[in-house]
Design a protein around this motif. Structure first.
Motif, short mmCIF file in Angstrom:
data_model
loop_
_atom_site.label_atom_id
_atom_site.label_comp_id
_atom_site.label_asym_id
_atom_site.label_seq_id
_atom_site.Cartn_x
_atom_site.Cartn_y
_atom_site.Cartn_z
N GLN A 139 53.46 49.46 34.50
CA GLN A 139 53.45 49.41 35.97
C GLN A 139 54.84 49.19 36.55
N ARG A 191 40.54 55.81 44.14
CA ARG A 191 41.82 56.55 44.14
C ARG A 191 42.27 56.80 42.71
N LEU A 192 42.03 55.78 41.86
CA LEU A 192 42.42 55.93 40.46
C LEU A 192 41.62 57.05 39.81
N GLU B 35 38.05 43.89 40.41
CA GLU B 35 37.80 43.96 41.86
C GLU B 35 36.31 43.94 42.16
N GLN B 36 35.58 44.74 41.38
CA GLN B 36 34.16 44.83 41.66
C GLN B 36 33.47 43.48 41.42
N ARG B 40 31.51 41.26 44.30
CA ARG B 40 30.11 40.90 44.07
C ARG B 40 29.97 39.37 44.14
N TYR B 59 33.75 50.12 51.85
CA TYR B 59 35.09 50.73 51.90
C TYR B 59 35.03 52.05 52.65
N GLU B 61 35.64 55.82 53.42
CA GLU B 61 35.84 57.07 52.69
C GLU B 61 36.56 58.04 53.62
N ARG B 69 31.34 53.14 52.67
CA ARG B 69 30.49 53.14 51.47
C ARG B 69 30.35 51.71 50.92
N PRO B 70 29.11 51.22 50.77
CA PRO B 70 28.94 49.89 50.19
C PRO B 70 29.42 49.88 48.73
N ARG B 188 44.42 45.04 41.97
CA ARG B 188 44.69 46.47 41.82
C ARG B 188 46.08 46.72 41.28
N GLY B 189 46.94 45.75 41.59
CA GLY B 189 48.33 45.94 41.21
C GLY B 189 48.80 47.23 41.85
N HIS B 190 49.61 47.93 41.14
CA HIS B 190 50.08 49.19 41.70
C HIS B 190 49.62 50.35 40.84
N ALA B 192 46.82 52.31 40.65
CA ALA B 192 46.37 53.55 41.28
C ALA B 192 47.48 54.19 42.08
N GLU B 193 48.21 53.34 42.80
CA GLU B 193 49.25 53.87 43.67
C GLU B 193 50.32 54.62 42.87
#
Lengths: 354, 456
Positions: A139, A191-192, B35-36, B40, B59, B61, B69-70, B188-190, B192-193
């Motif tokens: 990362q 997104r991932l 995250e999930q 929860r 979230y 969409e 979206r739940p 999430r960190g980075h 996905a980004e």
């Protein structure tokens, strides 16, 4: 008969597992280890052929794991990469890239060539997806080797690997995409997942439509020891995106799903007319061997949602995706595969599929 | 007094419950591994706290309906969420607390679901499950610097009592939502980004490459069509060019028959005539071979190419047209012209186009002035020798105003012209890493020339 294919891995013989440990400890030589690998591949192929399976694999006997076989032994990796947590609490760490350039060390076609020496029936070859290996890049980035350069090299490597497998005569090349469902757990915004799909499509788009007829994608929530890493993620989160992958065959874990009909309905809604769905009818995590009649009924259930000309059967997952996993026996794996073949044949008769 | 004490007690009890809930939420925030799981847990803690019957996180969409979206939920009425359709767009389904909270970035609540028009799309289902009031809090953490961590989602709470969410409650849940936003961002960190930006860059490159390939293919097809069109224009002249040797072959063959019919055949004359027949046959055949090459192939094949040869290939095709218009042709081909790397057919096409334009330019000028010069020279430059081919005419030329547009697609001064010839010629020469340009001559007409780098 409806097409039926295994996913890939079979538990390694005890002699091989001991041999690998012995080699690491310096007790046996490389040629001795190679002979053990060779014997395991030969025995696996013989026993898979004996199940009557029309398509087989080499059981991934010589692979370190389904995800790391191509990079195992590279010097620019460190073992402390992204952790994958399984429901029973155990964790598998992906390696972490420590520098560029990136190249595969042992691509899948090397394993294919060895298996071809012994196989009498068509061989399929599993390859790890580019999206799984995209997680190798740290990362924080790498000085002098950008993520884009890495992904570029990764795509080239995977294209070459798949192309060589096809050229060498693999019946089909199956891209293992177990991280698809996992990605939703890591990032519920999806997104991932979208990036994973896009990355894998960048590989798949390099192949012609004709070539893509021999390329498939496997999805499952991971199976290691007695556990999974993402079975709690709703399939509804994954399937619409999964079928955007530019592949022809999809090998979908289903037998162990609590609500199979709901998943089948989702498949019917989202799969494209040109895509063939191999539904999982065997649960490798379940120590009980399914009966042929059970398999038949699962296939017939699936046929209510997927037309027979687009339906096939498979196992939910490999029987030992990681080489050190001894939670299942070889005998059980072969018995389960035999049941899948027999059950698929029974269902094919009912469905009038020759 | 006792009423007041009762009210204080109630408030104290509520504060205790909130404090306990907050403590549990803080633990969940600190211990969360995914995250999930975190979302929860937060929902479960809030429901267990007793103030709400249903808690869920949604979230945004980016689909056409702008769906919320739940992604996590807990409490009584999970099946309510399965049917729930809500949006963050400006449509009716976006006018509820969820949509408003997303759009405004601030909490939005409904004190009485029975009467508030904002809640009408969901009223019946909500009342059936015993919800009386609700609150939607955006998952945003505003920072002192003015920035914000925005998950593009909401924490949504449903209570069994009307007006369950007072000012303090809203402040409490807004603070909690901000903490959740921070925690999720950290989780999430980075990943996905970073991956998204890498993949997006590769995708853009792949699309660019695909577009370039499609453009190249279109260019090649267009070039082929233009070649065919040009040859169509030349058909009469080419027919004449082929007819000449064919007529000569016929005449020579007749002469042969005549000589052979004599008592003492004149074999020397027969030999001479047959030699002429072979030569004429080859000449006609060469013309046809060149035409066929120009007509049939449309894909590019690069190789070593001799430009003098290219000129010699094309001139027989245009020669009849040049003669028909009474144009005098001069050739000045330098010896040892450097060879170039290129597609012979494409380079023939460029030259054919320049020659035909020159013929066209001189159609309306007095016959005495109709003169064309084809030059091939070598230009020694710093990066090595370049081959230059120039076609000079004494035609109508072009004005200063026309100059910038000469190589534009669909620009033509010819009646009925397509205006593609020079544009395609320039793209061909560009693709050969060369240059095509035009100048006006000092006396009459114009010179069109192209330069190509010589092979090392």
């Amino acid at each position: 008969m409806l097409p039926t294919e295994p996913i890939g891995s079979i538990p390694r013989p005890a002699a091989l597992i001991e041999g690998v440990q012995g080699f690491r400890a310096g007790r046996i030589s490389q040629p001795e280890l190679t002979a053990l690998y060779d014997a395991a591949v030969q025995d696996t192929i013989r026993r898979l052929e004996a199940t009557g399976s029309p398509v087989i694999t080499d059981g991934e006997q010589a692979k370190h794991s389904f995800a790391t076989y191509s990079i195992h032994g590279l010097e620019n990796l460190s073992p402390d990469g992204v952790p994958i947590s399984f429901a029973d609490g155990h964790i598998r760490n992906l390696p972490r890239l420590t520098g560029g350039p990136f190249r595969y060390k042992t691509p899948a076609d090397v394993y294919l060539e060895i298996a071809q020496r012994y196989a009498q029936v068509p061989l399929k070859q599993a390859v790890v997806s580019a999206s799984a290996l995209s997680l190798l890049y740290p990362q924080g980035g790498l000085r002098g080797y950008s993520r884009e350069e890495y992904l570029d090299a990764l795509i080239d490597e995977q294209e070459g690997e798949i192309r060589r497998c096809l050229k060498k005569g693999a019946h089909v090349v199956q891209m293992d995409f177990t991280e698809g469902r996992l990605s939703i757990k890591l990032d519920p915004t999806r997104r991932l997942l979208r990036s994973f799909i896009d990355l894998n499509n960048l590989v798949l788009e390099r192949f012609s439509a004709e070539e893509r007829k021999r390329i498939g994608v496997h999805t499952c929530p991971g199976a290691d020891r007695h556990s999974t890493h993402s079975a709690d993620v709703d399939y509804a989160e994954l399937l619409p995106s999964l079928f955007e992958l530019q592949a022809t065959s999809f090998y979908v874990q289903l037998a162990s799903e609590p609500h199979r009909q709901r998943v089948l309905k989702l498949i019917r809604e989202h799969a494209k007319a040109t895509q063939r769905i191999f539904v999982g009818v065997i649960d490798p995590l379940d120590p009980r061997v399914e009966t042929a009649e059970e398999i038949r009924d699962r296939v017939l259930e699936a046929a209510e949602y997927i037309p027979p000309d687009r339906l096939g059967t498979t196992d939910d997952c490999g029987f030992a995706p990681f080489s050190d996993d001894t939670s299942r026996t070889r005998g059980t794996a072969f018995d389960k595969i035999r049941a899948r073949v027999a059950g698929t044949a029974l269902a094919s008769t009912v469905l009038g599929v020759d | 007094m006792s009423q007041q004490r009762e009210a204080y007690g109630e408030t104290l009890g509520r504060l205790r419950r909130r404090l306990r809930t907050l403590h549990q939420c803080t633990n969940a925030l600190l211990q969360a591994e995914s995250e999930q799981a975190l979302l929860r847990s937060i929902c479960e803690i809030l429901v267990a706290g007793g103030e709400v019957r249903l808690a869920w996180v949604g979230y945004c969409e980016d689909d056409a309906e702008k769906t919320v979206r739940p992604v996590a939920q807990a409490g009584d009425g999970v099946e309510y969420l399965e049917r729930l359709k809500t949006s963050w767009g400006e449509i009716e389904l976006g006018q509820g607390p969820v949509g408003v909270a997303v759009r405004t970035g601030h909490a939005c609540w409904v004190d009485d679901i029975r009467t508030n028009p904002r809640f009408s799309p969901w009223r019946a289902a909500a009342l059936a499950r015993g919800y009386a009031s609700c609150l939607a809090v955006p998952l945003i953490a505003y920072e002192a610097s003015g920035g914000a961590v925005d998950l593009r989602g909401t924490l949504n709470l449903y209570a069994a009592e009307c007006s369950a969410f007072d000012e303090h409650a809203i402040e409490h849940y807004t603070g909690l939502a901000a903490s959740v936003a921070y925690a999720v961002t950290a989780l999430r960190g980075h990943l996905a980004e970073d991956l998204t930006s890498g993949v997006t860059a590769l995708r853009a490159r792949a699309e660019r490459k695909r577009a370039e390939e499609a453009l190249q293919q279109a260019r090649e097809e267009l070039a082929h069509v233009t070649r065919v069109t040009t040859l169509g224009e030349l058909a009469a002249s080419i027919a004449h060019e082929i007819n000449q040797p064919l007529a000569a072959i016929g005449a020579d063959a007749n002469a042969c028959l005549h000589w052979l019919a004599a008592d003492r055949p004149d074999l020397d004359s027969v030999r001479g005539a047959l030699t002429a027949i072979v030569k004429d046959g080859l000449r006609a055949g060469e013309v046809i071979t060149r035409i066929r090459a120009l007509l049939t192939r449309s894909s590019v094949a690069r190789g070593r190419c001799d430009l003098t040869g290219v000129i010699r290939d094309v001139l027989p095709l245009v020669g009849p047209e040049i003669r028909r218009h009474g144009i005098s042709l001069e050739m000045s081909l330098a010896p040892n012209l450097p060879q170039v790397t290129g597609d012979r057919i494409q380079l023939q096409q460029v030259l054919l186009n320049l020659l035909m334009n020159a013929v066209e330019a001189m159609r309306e000028v007095p016959p005495v002035r109709r003169r064309m010069v084809v030059r091939a020279t070598t230009d020694h430059r710093d990066d090595g020798p370049w081959a230059i081919v120039a076609v000079e005419d004494a035609g109508v030329g072009f004005s200063q105003a026309e100059a910038p547009r000469l190589f534009e697609a669909f620009y033509t001064t010819k009646p009925g012209g397509l205006g593609m010839g020079l544009s395609i010629s320039r793209s061909i020469i560009d693709n050969h890493r060369g240059r095509l340009w035009a100048t006006t001559n000092s006396d009459h007409g114009a010179t069109f020339q192209f330069a190509l780098p010589g092979m090392p």
